[in-house]
Scaffold this motif. Sequence first.
Motif: not given
Length: 384
Positions: A201-202, A209-210, A372-373, A377-379
């Motif tokens: 998480l950190v 993001l997920l 956020l999606g 998706a970009h990442r």
Amino acid sequence: MFKNAKTTLILLTAMNLRLAVTAITPLFGTIQRALHVTSATTALLVTIPLLCFAGGALLTPRLHQRFGAQPLLLTSTGLLVIANLLRPTNTFCLLIGTLLIGLAIAALNVLVPIMIAQTSSSHATTTRLTSYYAVTMNVVAAVGTALAIPLAQLWGWATVLRSFALPAAVTLGVTLWVKLPRSPRQTQSTTADHANLLSLLVHDRTARLLTLFMGLQSLVFYSLIAWLPDIFHALGATTTQAGNLLAVFQLVGIPAALVLNWVTNPRHLLWGLGAGYLVGLLSLAWTGAGWWVAASVLGFTAALIFSLALNLIATSSAVVTTVAHRSALAQSVGYLLAATGPVLLGQLHDVTHTWFPVLGLFLLLMGLTIGLGFRLAHRLANHH
């Protein structure tokens, strides 16, 4: 024969995974009048199970390692029978019964994939059994939702709530007959697991993001499940129509996962999902036929974005342990986030005495989810 019996047990277990949580929502208005409680209190009937699901994603694997599938399945289905029978007695029993139902289903949510893995001999069998269990879960929940109001008018709301114990009672009986294998004990420490998730998480931006994407789309879905019947009723639908509309909302979601086989680019999919959310909300203003459009489009969109969230988690890394940890984090923290939705929106309605601010907040949350999606998706595209 034994394999068929285990498949039957998996499908029977799947019948219990959503019924007692989602099929109660058309009865919210009736329960509020009968027990003299607020919208925020009835929202807890969806929120409490979500909090349990969050804990279940972390705790059930350890219980399974310690006790095995059979004792856990017997305990969970037995608890479901007792809790469903107890729930309609009074407000206290309603909330305690819902807590017990949430704990039982939280265990079953994790147990079913484990049972599928133990029963399957190939990847194709696993996929087929997973789709069968998802369809069974959604069909039973949808049929229960559609029948809740008509049966409540015949027998009373309390009898309908108690009838949700029937699938659990059948599952309990079959569990006593079918023998499930014990999994080998694992020595992985609970403390290490929690440390891994906290570290993830950190330090893992993709995991964050997920988790947010999983949480926000779940928040929207369970808030819609909780309040759509009341919104339709406020717009002029009868209680029976509102129940049927919610059943349509759930039923149309059944084939939604198939879209992932045709549209493989998440960004293309997200444009369609954003349009689905918008069209679904705007259709509420079109009295009559528009309600059916809204229920259908919102139901399909909410189910498809859930499938997309699971798919993004599964394909987020080539390392299996990373995917497993991201999945545990996204489901546990995601469900915690989702649990705030029904109560928050119910409280907003209680304060304003209208559903328009609630619909405005829905629009904002849906927009955040889609935004956020796109970032996610970009990442993922840049990291593959």
